[in-house]
Design a protein around this motif. Structure first.
Motif, PDB file in Angstrom:
ATOM      1  N   THR A 146      41.972  41.228  40.690  1.00  0.00           N
ATOM      2  CA  THR A 146      42.886  40.661  39.710  1.00  0.00           C
ATOM      3  C   THR A 146      42.116  39.628  38.911  1.00  0.00           C
ATOM      4  O   THR A 146      41.497  38.727  39.481  1.00  0.00           O
ATOM      5  N   LEU A 147      42.140  39.796  37.591  1.00  0.00           N
ATOM      6  CA  LEU A 147      41.443  38.876  36.692  1.00  0.00           C
ATOM      7  C   LEU A 147      42.413  38.314  35.671  1.00  0.00           C
ATOM      8  O   LEU A 147      43.398  38.965  35.320  1.00  0.00           O
ATOM      9  N   VAL A 162      41.603  48.955  33.205  1.00  0.00           N
ATOM     10  CA  VAL A 162      42.717  48.019  33.360  1.00  0.00           C
ATOM     11  C   VAL A 162      43.891  48.835  33.905  1.00  0.00           C
ATOM     12  O   VAL A 162      44.305  49.816  33.296  1.00  0.00           O
ATOM     13  N   GLN A 163      44.424  48.445  35.068  1.00  0.00           N
ATOM     14  CA  GLN A 163      45.433  49.247  35.756  1.00  0.00           C
ATOM     15  C   GLN A 163      46.846  48.705  35.640  1.00  0.00           C
ATOM     16  O   GLN A 163      47.772  49.300  36.185  1.00  0.00           O
ATOM     17  N   GLY A 192      25.626  43.995  42.758  1.00  0.00           N
ATOM     18  CA  GLY A 192      26.919  43.667  42.174  1.00  0.00           C
ATOM     19  C   GLY A 192      26.864  43.543  40.668  1.00  0.00           C
ATOM     20  O   GLY A 192      25.932  44.026  40.026  1.00  0.00           O
ATOM     21  N   PHE A 193      27.858  42.868  40.100  1.00  0.00           N
ATOM     22  CA  PHE A 193      27.942  42.698  38.649  1.00  0.00           C
ATOM     23  C   PHE A 193      28.833  41.506  38.331  1.00  0.00           C
ATOM     24  O   PHE A 193      29.550  40.997  39.187  1.00  0.00           O
ATOM     25  N   ARG A 194      28.782  41.060  37.081  1.00  0.00           N
ATOM     26  CA  ARG A 194      29.668  40.005  36.581  1.00  0.00           C
ATOM     27  C   ARG A 194      30.676  40.670  35.647  1.00  0.00           C
ATOM     28  O   ARG A 194      30.335  41.576  34.902  1.00  0.00           O
ATOM     29  N   ILE A 195      31.915  40.158  35.682  1.00  0.00           N
ATOM     30  CA  ILE A 195      32.988  40.752  34.885  1.00  0.00           C
ATOM     31  C   ILE A 195      33.843  39.642  34.287  1.00  0.00           C
ATOM     32  O   ILE A 195      34.008  38.573  34.879  1.00  0.00           O
ATOM     33  N   VAL A 231      45.212  43.747  36.877  1.00  0.00           N
ATOM     34  CA  VAL A 231      44.425  44.384  37.923  1.00  0.00           C
ATOM     35  C   VAL A 231      43.399  45.283  37.265  1.00  0.00           C
ATOM     36  O   VAL A 231      43.735  46.114  36.421  1.00  0.00           O
ATOM     37  N   ILE A 232      42.133  45.091  37.644  1.00  0.00           N
ATOM     38  CA  ILE A 232      41.030  45.865  37.086  1.00  0.00           C
ATOM     39  C   ILE A 232      40.420  46.695  38.206  1.00  0.00           C
ATOM     40  O   ILE A 232      39.986  46.165  39.228  1.00  0.00           O
ATOM     41  N   GLY A 233      40.404  48.011  38.018  1.00  0.00           N
ATOM     42  CA  GLY A 233      39.739  48.896  38.970  1.00  0.00           C
ATOM     43  C   GLY A 233      38.312  49.123  38.510  1.00  0.00           C
ATOM     44  O   GLY A 233      38.031  49.128  37.309  1.00  0.00           O
ATOM     45  N   TRP A 234      37.394  49.294  39.454  1.00  0.00           N
ATOM     46  CA  TRP A 234      36.007  49.555  39.087  1.00  0.00           C
ATOM     47  C   TRP A 234      35.410  50.632  39.991  1.00  0.00           C
ATOM     48  O   TRP A 234      35.808  50.782  41.146  1.00  0.00           O
ATOM     49  N   THR A 235      34.499  51.379  39.430  1.00  0.00           N
ATOM     50  CA  THR A 235      33.719  52.370  40.170  1.00  0.00           C
ATOM     51  C   THR A 235      32.261  52.153  39.810  1.00  0.00           C
ATOM     52  O   THR A 235      31.927  52.008  38.644  1.00  0.00           O
ATOM     53  N   ALA A 236      31.425  52.099  40.817  1.00  0.00           N
ATOM     54  CA  ALA A 236      29.993  51.941  40.623  1.00  0.00           C
ATOM     55  C   ALA A 236      29.287  53.113  41.276  1.00  0.00           C
ATOM     56  O   ALA A 236      29.677  53.551  42.368  1.00  0.00           O
ATOM     57  N   TYR A 237      28.269  53.623  40.614  1.00  0.00           N
ATOM     58  CA  TYR A 237      27.534  54.747  41.178  1.00  0.00           C
ATOM     59  C   TYR A 237      26.110  54.745  40.674  1.00  0.00           C
ATOM     60  O   TYR A 237      25.781  54.073  39.693  1.00  0.00           O
ATOM     61  N   THR A 238      25.260  55.489  41.356  1.00  0.00           N
ATOM     62  CA  THR A 238      23.871  55.614  40.947  1.00  0.00           C
ATOM     63  C   THR A 238      23.689  56.940  40.233  1.00  0.00           C
ATOM     64  O   THR A 238      24.442  57.885  40.437  1.00  0.00           O
ATOM     65  N   VAL A 239      22.671  56.981  39.383  1.00  0.00           N
ATOM     66  CA  VAL A 239      22.361  58.222  38.661  1.00  0.00           C
ATOM     67  C   VAL A 239      20.935  58.640  38.975  1.00  0.00           C
ATOM     68  O   VAL A 239      20.122  57.866  39.386  1.00  0.00           O
TER      69      VAL A 239
END
Length: 100
Positions: free
Chosen positions: A10-11, A48-49, A68-71, A92-100
């Motif tokens: 939640t932001l 944004v959910q 990680g990351f900054r948002i 509420v912000i959903g996030w997905t992180a993945y490698t390529v």
């Protein structure tokens, strides 16, 4: 081998729009539950959910790394005006992180 992680937070934004490139003091740090391998190319996508404020929220990311990351949440447009002051209510912000 590809790796994926996801989460949500939640932001809100009580700060004015940041106009200086690279200044991240108003960003929130997100740390991945499991770090990605060192040197991995990590991509983060956000959504944004919720719809709690009448103005359109925008999401800014910075410093994406294997750990990680900054948002930051930022209003894109204010009610009845062309630009916003940047302040926005909780979303509420959903996030997905993945490698390529």
């Amino acid at each position: 081998m590809s790796m994926t992680q996801s989460g949500k937070l939640t932001l809100n934004s009580t700060n004015a729009t940041e106009t200086t490139a690279g200044r991240t003091s108003t960003f929130t740090q997100v740390t991945f539950p499991t770090p990605f391998p060192a040197g991995a190319d990590v991509i983060v996508q956000t959504t944004v959910q919720t719809f709690n404020g009448p103005e359109t929220p925008g999401v800014r990311l910075h410093d994406v790394s294997p750990t990680g990351f900054r948002i930051r949440l930022n209003e894109l447009h204010g009610a009845g005006v062309g630009t916003s002051d940047g302040k926005h209510v909780d979303e509420v912000i959903g996030w997905t992180a993945y490698t390529v």
